[in-house]
Design a protein around this motif. Structure first.
Motif, short mmCIF file in Angstrom:
data_model
loop_
_atom_site.label_atom_id
_atom_site.label_comp_id
_atom_site.label_asym_id
_atom_site.label_seq_id
_atom_site.Cartn_x
_atom_site.Cartn_y
_atom_site.Cartn_z
N ARG A 8 -10.31 -4.19 -0.24
CA ARG A 8 -10.53 -3.61 -1.56
C ARG A 8 -9.20 -3.26 -2.24
O ARG A 8 -9.04 -3.43 -3.44
N GLN A 13 -13.38 -8.36 -3.17
CA GLN A 13 -14.70 -7.79 -3.04
C GLN A 13 -15.17 -7.76 -1.58
O GLN A 13 -14.88 -8.67 -0.80
N VAL A 15 -18.74 -7.38 0.61
CA VAL A 15 -20.19 -7.48 0.51
C VAL A 15 -20.80 -7.22 1.88
O VAL A 15 -20.44 -7.87 2.86
N HIS A 74 -17.35 1.81 -0.74
CA HIS A 74 -17.80 1.00 -1.88
C HIS A 74 -18.08 -0.43 -1.43
O HIS A 74 -17.21 -1.10 -0.87
N LEU A 75 -19.29 -0.89 -1.68
CA LEU A 75 -19.66 -2.28 -1.46
C LEU A 75 -19.94 -2.92 -2.81
O LEU A 75 -20.58 -2.32 -3.67
N ASP A 76 -19.48 -4.15 -2.97
CA ASP A 76 -19.70 -4.84 -4.24
C ASP A 76 -21.06 -5.53 -4.29
O ASP A 76 -21.48 -5.98 -5.36
N GLY A 77 -21.73 -5.61 -3.18
CA GLY A 77 -23.06 -6.20 -3.14
C GLY A 77 -23.64 -6.08 -1.75
O GLY A 77 -22.92 -5.76 -0.77
N ARG A 98 -32.21 1.53 -6.13
CA ARG A 98 -31.20 1.18 -7.14
C ARG A 98 -31.80 1.27 -8.55
O ARG A 98 -31.10 1.67 -9.49
N PRO A 107 -25.15 -0.66 -4.41
CA PRO A 107 -24.70 -1.90 -5.05
C PRO A 107 -25.88 -2.82 -5.33
O PRO A 107 -26.99 -2.60 -4.82
N TRP A 140 -21.69 -12.11 -9.08
CA TRP A 140 -20.95 -10.94 -8.61
C TRP A 140 -19.44 -11.18 -8.66
O TRP A 140 -18.67 -10.28 -9.01
#
Length: 358
Positions: A8, A13, A15, A74-77, A98, A107, A140
């Motif tokens: 990061r 990213q 995931v 933090h995860l982007d997906g 979500r 995410p 994404w």
């Protein structure tokens, strides 16, 4: 998660993914770091219990609790494979949370449905699912995933699987120099690192194996529920067993098939024929695979460890026991990441060569 933090920090990213049916090659091709998510047996699972109910596999409830607690940063997906009922319910809970509780900060999540029937129509279906995932990852990432990038990622992951197969072969050697606990920890680490670094890790261990001290214990093939931590392995090996093979989806099983060609079709076929796992394969296929794998590692006993609320593995056990012909024991309704006192008594009997009642 140190590698994820570095990833990061470099502006790339990360995931998370759930289940061995997730085509990680596509995540790598997109320039993302795939991180396989697991639970924590000693963690607080109340939030997961709240949304999923206590009648579901505790590993899934723990995983949801960790996500809600921010344990993965933090995860982007998130990519969830429909490899079992618990994974499916986890996906729908994540999607709904979500939607109705955006303040939680989950995410975006995508479900990939891989079927395992031996038909050409199944291959076409799986290929369509992979194309859907590819489109989601492109959205994404904000850029197209090229065929060349997919081909390069396939080659990189196949090289890792080749090295892992060599490590599995070294683990089966006599005298043994790799414990099941160490093997499982390496397999877990390779699912949280960039594929090139994971390959380097395995190659380094392969070079060290001849100089490792011998390890001893009754050679055991482990079946049943998956193990996303080493807790149960450590307890079994401390009790005198030596886990020389397994057929759950956190062990060697998902690594045995290579893609073989740098194409989307070959990738679909690889995941179509992934397994056979307890929730998605027939009893006959599971028994045949277990018998072949147990012979390959010269197992002396067969042990099936089954978590509470994991309903599929006990159906496999009678056929697995009959097909392997090994002294065997079934440990049902075990707590997540642990063994009951009665289970440990059974393990001691198996270790000492005593007859264990079915």
């Amino acid at each position: 998660m140190a590698e994820a933090r570095r990833w990061r920090a470099a502006g790339r990213q990360v995931v998370g993914y759930v289940g061995a049916d997730t085509p990680v090659e596509l995540l790598t091709a997109a320039g993302m770091l795939p991180v396989r998510l697991g639970g924590a047996p000693d963690g607080d699972s109340r939030e997961g219990d709240r949304y999923l109910g206590r009648g579901l596999d505790p590993a899934a409830r723990s995983l949801l609790s960790r996500l809600l607690a921010g344990d993965y940063g933090h995860l982007d997906g998130l990519v969830v494979s429909r490899d079992c009922e618990a994974s499916s319910r986890l996906f729908y809970a994540l999607r709904e949370l979500r939607r109705i509780e955006p303040s939680v900060g989950l995410p975006p999540v995508h479900l990939v449905d891989v079927l395992h029937l031996p038909h050409h129509t199944t291959t076409r279906y799986v290929q369509a699912m992979l194309r859907q995932l590819r489109g989601t990852l492109e959205a994404w990432a904000g850029h197209e995933i090229t065929d060349d990038e997919v081909g390069a990622a396939i080659g990189a992951h196949d090289r890792l699987r080749t090295r892992l197969a060599e490590l599995a072969e070294a683990r089966r050697a006599r005298p043994a120099r790799l414990t099941g606990t160490r093997m499982l920890s390496v397999l877990a680490a390779t699912q949280t690192l960039p594929v090139e670094r994971a390959t380097e890790l395995v190659e380094k261990l392969l070079a060290e194996v001849p100089s490792l001290r011998e390890v001893h214990g009754r050679r055991t093939f482990l079946t049943g529920s998956g193990h996303d931590t080493v807790d149960v392995y450590s307890a079994l090996e401390a009790a005198g067993l030596l886990i020389v093979g397994e057929d759950h989806d956190w062990g060697e099983l998902p690594q045995r098939h290579r893609v073989g060609a740098p194409t989307e079709l070959a990738l679909a076929e690889r995941y179509q024929h992934n397994g056979p796992t307890a929730p998605r394969a027939s009893i006959r296929d599971r028994a045949a695979h277990t018998a072949t794998a147990a012979r390959a590692c010269a197992a002396e006993v067969l042990l099936s460890y089954v978590r509470v609320h994991d309903d599929a593995p006990p159906w496999d056990f009678p056929a697995q026991r009959a097909t392997t012909g090994l002294p065997a024991a079934l440990l049902e309704r075990q707590p997540y990441g642990a063994l009951t006192e009665d289970a440990m008594k059974t393990v001691a009997m198996l270790r000492d060569g005593q007859e264990v009642r079915a």
